[in-house]
Design a protein around this motif. Structure first.
Motif, PDB file in Angstrom:
ATOM      1  N   SER A 174     117.407  47.931 -13.142  1.00  0.00           N
ATOM      2  CA  SER A 174     117.729  48.704 -14.335  1.00  0.00           C
ATOM      3  C   SER A 174     118.011  50.407 -14.154  1.00  0.00           C
ATOM      4  O   SER A 174     117.194  50.823 -13.004  1.00  0.00           O
ATOM      5  N   VAL A 175     118.782  50.924 -14.490  1.00  0.00           N
ATOM      6  CA  VAL A 175     119.295  52.255 -14.242  1.00  0.00           C
ATOM      7  C   VAL A 175     119.536  53.132 -15.374  1.00  0.00           C
ATOM      8  O   VAL A 175     120.306  52.474 -16.368  1.00  0.00           O
ATOM      9  N   LEU A 176     119.167  54.368 -15.540  1.00  0.00           N
ATOM     10  CA  LEU A 176     119.508  55.233 -16.906  1.00  0.00           C
ATOM     11  C   LEU A 176     120.141  56.323 -16.054  1.00  0.00           C
ATOM     12  O   LEU A 176     119.496  56.935 -15.150  1.00  0.00           O
ATOM     13  N   TRP A 177     120.914  56.704 -17.126  1.00  0.00           N
ATOM     14  CA  TRP A 177     121.721  58.227 -16.579  1.00  0.00           C
ATOM     15  C   TRP A 177     121.525  59.236 -17.731  1.00  0.00           C
ATOM     16  O   TRP A 177     121.474  59.040 -18.857  1.00  0.00           O
ATOM     17  N   SER A 178     120.840  60.185 -17.050  1.00  0.00           N
ATOM     18  CA  SER A 178     120.255  61.414 -17.731  1.00  0.00           C
ATOM     19  C   SER A 178     121.082  62.801 -17.668  1.00  0.00           C
ATOM     20  O   SER A 178     121.112  62.955 -16.563  1.00  0.00           O
ATOM     21  N   HIS A 179     121.401  63.574 -18.810  1.00  0.00           N
ATOM     22  CA  HIS A 179     121.822  65.009 -18.474  1.00  0.00           C
ATOM     23  C   HIS A 179     120.804  65.943 -18.733  1.00  0.00           C
ATOM     24  O   HIS A 179     119.833  65.498 -19.806  1.00  0.00           O
ATOM     25  N   VAL A 180     120.474  67.156 -18.133  1.00  0.00           N
ATOM     26  CA  VAL A 180     119.420  67.960 -17.957  1.00  0.00           C
ATOM     27  C   VAL A 180     120.171  69.250 -17.892  1.00  0.00           C
ATOM     28  O   VAL A 180     121.149  69.523 -17.147  1.00  0.00           O
ATOM     29  N   CYS A 181     119.401  70.254 -18.472  1.00  0.00           N
ATOM     30  CA  CYS A 181     120.023  71.744 -18.328  1.00  0.00           C
ATOM     31  C   CYS A 181     119.675  72.157 -16.857  1.00  0.00           C
ATOM     32  O   CYS A 181     118.471  71.583 -16.335  1.00  0.00           O
ATOM     33  N   ARG A 182     120.239  73.107 -16.264  1.00  0.00           N
ATOM     34  CA  ARG A 182     120.249  73.595 -14.992  1.00  0.00           C
ATOM     35  C   ARG A 182     118.665  73.893 -14.676  1.00  0.00           C
ATOM     36  O   ARG A 182     118.110  73.785 -13.569  1.00  0.00           O
ATOM     37  N   MET A 183     118.180  74.629 -15.755  1.00  0.00           N
ATOM     38  CA  MET A 183     117.035  75.267 -15.609  1.00  0.00           C
ATOM     39  C   MET A 183     115.503  74.183 -15.279  1.00  0.00           C
ATOM     40  O   MET A 183     114.672  74.576 -14.805  1.00  0.00           O
ATOM     41  N   ASN A 184     115.837  72.989 -15.775  1.00  0.00           N
ATOM     42  CA  ASN A 184     115.003  72.015 -15.730  1.00  0.00           C
ATOM     43  C   ASN A 184     115.477  71.009 -14.448  1.00  0.00           C
ATOM     44  O   ASN A 184     114.945  69.680 -14.519  1.00  0.00           O
ATOM     45  N   ASN A 185     116.296  71.571 -13.669  1.00  0.00           N
ATOM     46  CA  ASN A 185     116.689  70.433 -12.563  1.00  0.00           C
ATOM     47  C   ASN A 185     116.635  71.439 -11.231  1.00  0.00           C
ATOM     48  O   ASN A 185     117.363  71.357 -10.218  1.00  0.00           O
ATOM     49  N   SER A 186     115.540  72.391 -11.165  1.00  0.00           N
ATOM     50  CA  SER A 186     115.238  73.518 -10.269  1.00  0.00           C
ATOM     51  C   SER A 186     114.870  72.840  -8.887  1.00  0.00           C
ATOM     52  O   SER A 186     115.473  73.482  -7.911  1.00  0.00           O
ATOM     53  N   VAL A 187     114.204  71.684  -8.662  1.00  0.00           N
ATOM     54  CA  VAL A 187     113.958  71.435  -7.708  1.00  0.00           C
ATOM     55  C   VAL A 187     115.076  70.919  -6.714  1.00  0.00           C
ATOM     56  O   VAL A 187     115.304  71.062  -5.679  1.00  0.00           O
ATOM     57  N   ALA A 188     115.904  69.992  -7.715  1.00  0.00           N
ATOM     58  CA  ALA A 188     117.126  69.249  -6.708  1.00  0.00           C
ATOM     59  C   ALA A 188     118.093  70.621  -6.443  1.00  0.00           C
ATOM     60  O   ALA A 188     118.821  70.647  -5.352  1.00  0.00           O
ATOM     61  N   HIS A 189     118.173  71.712  -7.425  1.00  0.00           N
ATOM     62  CA  HIS A 189     118.906  72.855  -7.005  1.00  0.00           C
ATOM     63  C   HIS A 189     118.306  73.801  -5.807  1.00  0.00           C
ATOM     64  O   HIS A 189     119.293  74.019  -5.006  1.00  0.00           O
ATOM     65  N   SER A 190     117.204  73.632  -5.678  1.00  0.00           N
ATOM     66  CA  SER A 190     116.470  74.413  -4.585  1.00  0.00           C
ATOM     67  C   SER A 190     116.977  73.696  -3.172  1.00  0.00           C
ATOM     68  O   SER A 190     117.322  74.313  -2.318  1.00  0.00           O
ATOM     69  N   LEU A 191     116.796  72.330  -3.449  1.00  0.00           N
ATOM     70  CA  LEU A 191     117.053  71.603  -2.158  1.00  0.00           C
ATOM     71  C   LEU A 191     118.646  71.573  -1.695  1.00  0.00           C
ATOM     72  O   LEU A 191     118.962  71.642  -0.594  1.00  0.00           O
ATOM     73  N   ALA A 192     119.405  71.926  -2.805  1.00  0.00           N
ATOM     74  CA  ALA A 192     120.970  71.922  -2.466  1.00  0.00           C
ATOM     75  C   ALA A 192     121.277  73.288  -2.161  1.00  0.00           C
ATOM     76  O   ALA A 192     122.330  73.417  -1.589  1.00  0.00           O
ATOM     77  N   HIS A 193     120.341  74.211  -2.129  1.00  0.00           N
ATOM     78  CA  HIS A 193     120.785  75.520  -1.659  1.00  0.00           C
ATOM     79  C   HIS A 193     119.840  76.310  -0.855  1.00  0.00           C
ATOM     80  O   HIS A 193     119.319  77.538  -0.550  1.00  0.00           O
ATOM     81  N   LEU A 194     119.356  75.224   0.034  1.00  0.00           N
ATOM     82  CA  LEU A 194     118.379  75.633   1.353  1.00  0.00           C
ATOM     83  C   LEU A 194     119.357  76.403   2.287  1.00  0.00           C
ATOM     84  O   LEU A 194     120.483  76.238   2.473  1.00  0.00           O
ATOM     85  N   VAL A 195     118.471  77.368   2.762  1.00  0.00           N
ATOM     86  CA  VAL A 195     119.240  78.047   4.051  1.00  0.00           C
ATOM     87  C   VAL A 195     118.247  78.059   5.306  1.00  0.00           C
ATOM     88  O   VAL A 195     116.977  78.197   5.021  1.00  0.00           O
ATOM     89  N   PRO A 196     118.770  78.145   6.627  1.00  0.00           N
ATOM     90  CA  PRO A 196     120.299  78.286   6.636  1.00  0.00           C
ATOM     91  C   PRO A 196     120.892  76.881   6.564  1.00  0.00           C
ATOM     92  O   PRO A 196     120.194  75.853   6.338  1.00  0.00           O
TER      93      PRO A 196
END
Length: 224
Positions: A174-196
């Motif tokens: 089973s798979v569910l697709w869910s939309h979330v506002c960006r502020m509630n997606n902060s962990v994935a956002h942090s991972l996508a913007h790691l430096v270097p």
């Protein structure tokens, strides 16, 4: 007002930087800002479900637990013009504990919605490799979520990535697709913007970078 601001921002890119601008990117930029201000969420129907707003859900904040038996996989992408894209993926259980996370840098230059779709593809592929059978995939890109729910077809690069995601998803119980506002997606956002930013793929199972841990802690403090 947000739409006018987005048009002006992209107009300046064309006039002063001589950049080509995708009209869809203007709309996405405006929509993302509105979603952040609104703090809204969308219903978590499965494949083929509707994308209507749920009453009482618009003002909810914080990371939400997945349904019983499901693992939630949050994804995000960052686009660096002329320098490729970055992807962030994190999987958590119903208590908000991080099971694994992925940060990936690719040299390809894609339109924002294509990059967001590739982030979903990365998430479903890693979930399949981990043997998860019931997953909720959550993204802050509404275009991707709606395309997955309606099983959109086409010949564009975006549509081909959607096809790949749906093909991988067949392997789940089973798979569910869910939309979330960006502020509630902060962990994935942090991972996508790691430096270097270095081209390649990094997977974490036991520990996370400090900045990502901070985002996880913040999520847990608001968890619903």
């Amino acid at each position: 007002m947000v739409g006018c601001w987005a048009l002006w921002e992209h107009r300046n890119k064309v006039v002063f930087d001589q950049r080509e601008v995708d009209p869809g990117g203007v709309i996405k930029r405006a929509w993302d800002v509105v979603e952040e201000i609104d703090g809204g969420g969308w219903g978590n129907e499965g494949i083929g479900g509707s994308g209507n707003r749920s009453q009482g859900q618009v003002r909810n904040k914080g990371w939400k637990k997945p349904p019983d038996g499901f693992f939630k996989v949050n994804v995000d992408a960052g686009v660096k013009e002329d320098a490729g894209v970055t992807l962030g993926v994190v999987c958590r259980d119903s208590e908000g504990r991080v099971l694994w996370a992925v940060s990936c840098v690719q040299e390809q230059v894609w339109e924002p919605q294509v990059a967001e779709a590739v982030a979903v593809l990365e998430g479903v592929m890693e979930a399949r490799r981990r043997g998860h059978s019931m997953v909720m995939i959550e993204s802050d890109c509404l275009q991707v979520v709606e395309a997955l729910k309606r099983k959109a077809k086409g010949r564009s690069v975006f549509s081909l990535v959607i096809d790949d995601i749906l093909a991988v998803s067949i392997s789940f119980h089973s798979v569910l697709w869910s939309h979330v506002c960006r502020m509630n997606n902060s962990v994935a956002h942090s991972l996508a913007h790691l430096v270097p930013r270095t081209v390649g793929r990094v997977v974490w199972s036991d520990s996370l970078p400090p900045i990502v841990n901070n985002a996880v802690s913040f999520d847990l403090s608001l968890m619903q």
